[in-house]
Design a protein around this motif. Structure first.
Motif, short mmCIF file in Angstrom:
data_model
loop_
_atom_site.label_atom_id
_atom_site.label_comp_id
_atom_site.label_asym_id
_atom_site.label_seq_id
_atom_site.Cartn_x
_atom_site.Cartn_y
_atom_site.Cartn_z
N TYR A 139 35.05 31.92 -119.50
CA TYR A 139 34.21 32.91 -120.48
C TYR A 139 34.24 32.10 -121.90
O TYR A 139 36.11 31.38 -121.62
N TYR A 140 33.41 31.63 -122.79
CA TYR A 140 33.91 31.11 -123.94
C TYR A 140 32.90 31.49 -125.14
O TYR A 140 31.66 32.09 -124.77
N SER A 141 32.91 30.72 -126.54
CA SER A 141 32.06 30.90 -127.58
C SER A 141 31.63 30.44 -127.15
O SER A 141 32.01 28.65 -127.47
N HIS A 142 29.96 29.03 -128.14
CA HIS A 142 29.47 28.47 -128.29
C HIS A 142 28.41 28.63 -129.07
O HIS A 142 27.82 29.22 -129.53
N VAL A 143 28.81 27.90 -130.70
CA VAL A 143 27.99 27.46 -131.74
C VAL A 143 26.93 25.95 -131.50
O VAL A 143 26.93 24.69 -130.92
N LYS A 144 26.67 26.50 -131.86
CA LYS A 144 24.39 25.81 -131.66
C LYS A 144 24.30 25.33 -132.28
O LYS A 144 23.82 26.37 -132.95
N PRO A 145 23.26 24.04 -133.29
CA PRO A 145 23.12 23.76 -134.03
C PRO A 145 21.25 24.90 -133.35
O PRO A 145 21.01 24.89 -133.02
N LEU A 146 20.83 25.28 -134.39
CA LEU A 146 19.16 25.47 -134.72
C LEU A 146 18.41 24.31 -135.21
O LEU A 146 17.25 24.68 -134.69
N ASP A 147 18.65 24.35 -136.69
CA ASP A 147 18.26 23.00 -137.44
C ASP A 147 19.41 22.43 -137.94
O ASP A 147 19.95 22.27 -138.53
N GLU A 148 19.64 20.88 -137.10
CA GLU A 148 20.56 19.76 -137.23
C GLU A 148 20.47 19.65 -139.24
O GLU A 148 21.38 19.38 -139.65
N ASP A 149 19.38 19.25 -139.42
CA ASP A 149 18.76 19.32 -140.83
C ASP A 149 19.35 19.93 -141.54
O ASP A 149 20.09 20.13 -142.98
N ALA A 150 18.95 21.55 -141.53
CA ALA A 150 18.84 22.85 -142.57
C ALA A 150 20.62 23.24 -142.16
O ALA A 150 20.74 23.89 -143.04
N PHE A 151 20.91 22.44 -141.27
CA PHE A 151 22.67 22.98 -141.03
C PHE A 151 22.78 24.54 -140.43
O PHE A 151 23.75 25.58 -141.20
N THR A 152 21.43 24.85 -139.81
CA THR A 152 22.03 26.09 -139.63
C THR A 152 22.14 26.41 -137.81
O THR A 152 21.92 25.55 -137.03
N PHE A 153 22.83 27.56 -137.49
CA PHE A 153 23.49 27.38 -136.27
C PHE A 153 22.91 28.57 -135.95
O PHE A 153 23.57 29.85 -136.34
N THR A 154 23.80 28.79 -134.19
CA THR A 154 23.71 30.63 -133.99
C THR A 154 25.33 30.79 -133.02
O THR A 154 25.69 29.28 -132.54
N THR A 155 25.70 30.95 -132.82
CA THR A 155 27.01 31.44 -132.27
C THR A 155 26.53 32.51 -130.97
O THR A 155 26.17 33.57 -131.09
N THR A 156 26.93 32.32 -129.60
CA THR A 156 26.98 32.87 -128.35
C THR A 156 27.89 33.22 -127.72
O THR A 156 28.90 31.77 -127.03
#
Length: 333
Positions: A139-156
């Motif tokens: 199990y682990y947590s994962h931060v992934k960018p949604l839009d690298e230019d806008a610096f938005t991301f999601t954590t799952t």
């Protein structure tokens, strides 16, 4: 970038929970055994270490190269290998941002990390690995960018089946996962990204049937949950008193990332069957992470000031090893 730095700061900040009265005495080696794995944090040195509780011997298993970064680790239930969220050096004179992938390392002291899941985007982060008791899942947590230019991301919060490599998403905004000793339940911390408030969640190991054990309005923040041996209690580290607003926001905005562990906290526990949290230690410490002994009779916890032992009720806290070790700890046979 500010939102990502804020989240990375929060990951560090949430590792700042803990305490009790200690006596710096040698461990009672006739009753306490096994190996403690931890990350040594020293100026200009970071290393994955193994501590033999019975003998007091300390061994370096992996010396982190210059400008690389080992954020979190977890030893497999049999102690044969280590899951690591690790960022190799980006190159000489390059900035280390801590963008990490998931690795495995044999615990023989001679091996190099083997890539398990590689990040596919520059601003991607894996953190908080935890094993299932049968060693079949990570199990682990994962931060992934949604839009690298806008610096938005999601954590799952996710898990990977080691035999097949199959990845399953389990919960949005979930961090600090831990599986119960019988393999039936998953505990984790859920973060509200608007308020940054933390709540303690209990769920099935596939993320279903979740229950809020500790709601968001109970503590300034909480982290590092783990189960009692019988699965009836969840221990966690929590900050009950609000820090000064200036220090709080400076830390969250990444202005003082190096000071992100400066919120001392105490150990608490809550019944898995639901109930009110109760404190079990009186002294607060910084950067706490706990682990239960293989026989279920003793708790070890890592802090920025060292490794400690205590009884499951929080009594008899004593210093085991005076070395800075926080954010990760595993106790294996």
């Amino acid at each position: 970038m500010i939102r990502l730095l804020l989240w990375l700061s929060l990951i560090g900040l949430l590792a700042a929970c803990g305490g009790g009265e200690e006596t710096a005495v040698p461990p009672e080696t006739d009753t306490v055994n096994g190996n403690l794995f931890f990350i040594l944090q020293e100026p200009h040195r970071q290393a994955l270490m193994r501590y033999d509780v019975a003998t007091g011997d300390v061994e370096s298993l992996f010396e982190v190269p210059q400008n690389a970064w080992l954020s979190h680790m977890a030893a497999s239930p049999d102690g044969s290998q280590i899951a690591m969220t690790y960022a190799p050096s980006p190159g000489e004179n390059e900035i280390q941002f801590g963008y990490s992938s998931l690795y495995l390392l044999l615990a023989d002291g001679r091996s190099e990390p083997r890539l398990l899941i590689k990040r596919t985007a520059e601003q991607e982060v894996f953190f908080n690995p935890a094993w299932s008791p049968d060693g079949e899942w990570l199990y682990y947590s994962h931060v992934k960018p949604l839009d690298e230019d806008a610096f938005t991301f999601t954590t799952t919060l996710e898990r990977v089946e080691l035999a097949t490599g199959m990845v399953e998403p389990l919960a949005e905004n979930g961090i600090w996962p831990r599986v119960s000793p019988d393999g039936r339940f998953l505990a984790y911390v859920n973060i509200d990204l608007d308020s940054l408030a933390a709540e303690l969640i209990l769920a099935e190991t596939d993320g279903s049937n979740l229950t809020v054990l500790v709601p968001r309005d109970c503590f300034v923040t909480l982290d590092s949950p783990f189960f009692s041996a019988n699965g009836e209690w969840l221990y966690f580290s929590a900050v009950a008193e609000q820090a000064s607003s200036a220090t709080w926001w400076e830390q969250l905005l990444g202005i003082e990332v190096a000071a992100a562990h400066n919120l001392p906290s105490r150990w608490w526990r809550v019944p898995v069957s639901s109930g009110e949290p109760e404190p079990i230690t009186s002294e607060a410490r910084v950067g706490q992470y706990g682990s239960l002994s293989p026989d279920g009779r003793t708790i070890a916890f890592a802090t920025q000031s060292g490794l400690y032992l205590m009884q499951p009720d929080g009594s008899e806290v004593r210093l085991l090893l005076e070395q800075s070790a926080s954010d990760s700890l595993s106790w294996t046979p």
